[in-house]
Design an enzyme around this catalytic site. Sequence first.
Site: not given
Length: 130
Positions: A93, A95
């Site tokens: 992931h 950010h």
Amino acid sequence: MSTIFTKIVNGEIPSHKIAEDENFLAFLDITPLVEGHVLVIPKKEIDYIFDLDDQLLSGLMIFAKKIAPAIQQAIPCKRIGVSVIGLEVPHTHVHLIPLNTMQDINFTRAKMKVTSEELAQTAEKIRKFL
């Protein structure tokens, strides 16, 4: 066992989606550092970002690049910071974090406590600029 992000992709856990296509999903972090903190993930569950094949890695960044300007238009800030840490959830992931100061991307400080309604409002503000 599926990660929390895979459960979000599969609709088993609700999220505040910003954008989605067949390979990627962007949604609000439920414990943001600042308003507008978005997570961008590949739908395919792969723990470490550098284990993504070249096409998936480049696609992830191109997808994130489409989201960042919408965040910046919706949430007044100087820039959109990008961070990949990968220790919190074993699913790649990225950010995307609205920045006005370096402290806005400091993961050691306390996270915001926001309601689902506040997250829904923020998601709507960002989606308007996509």
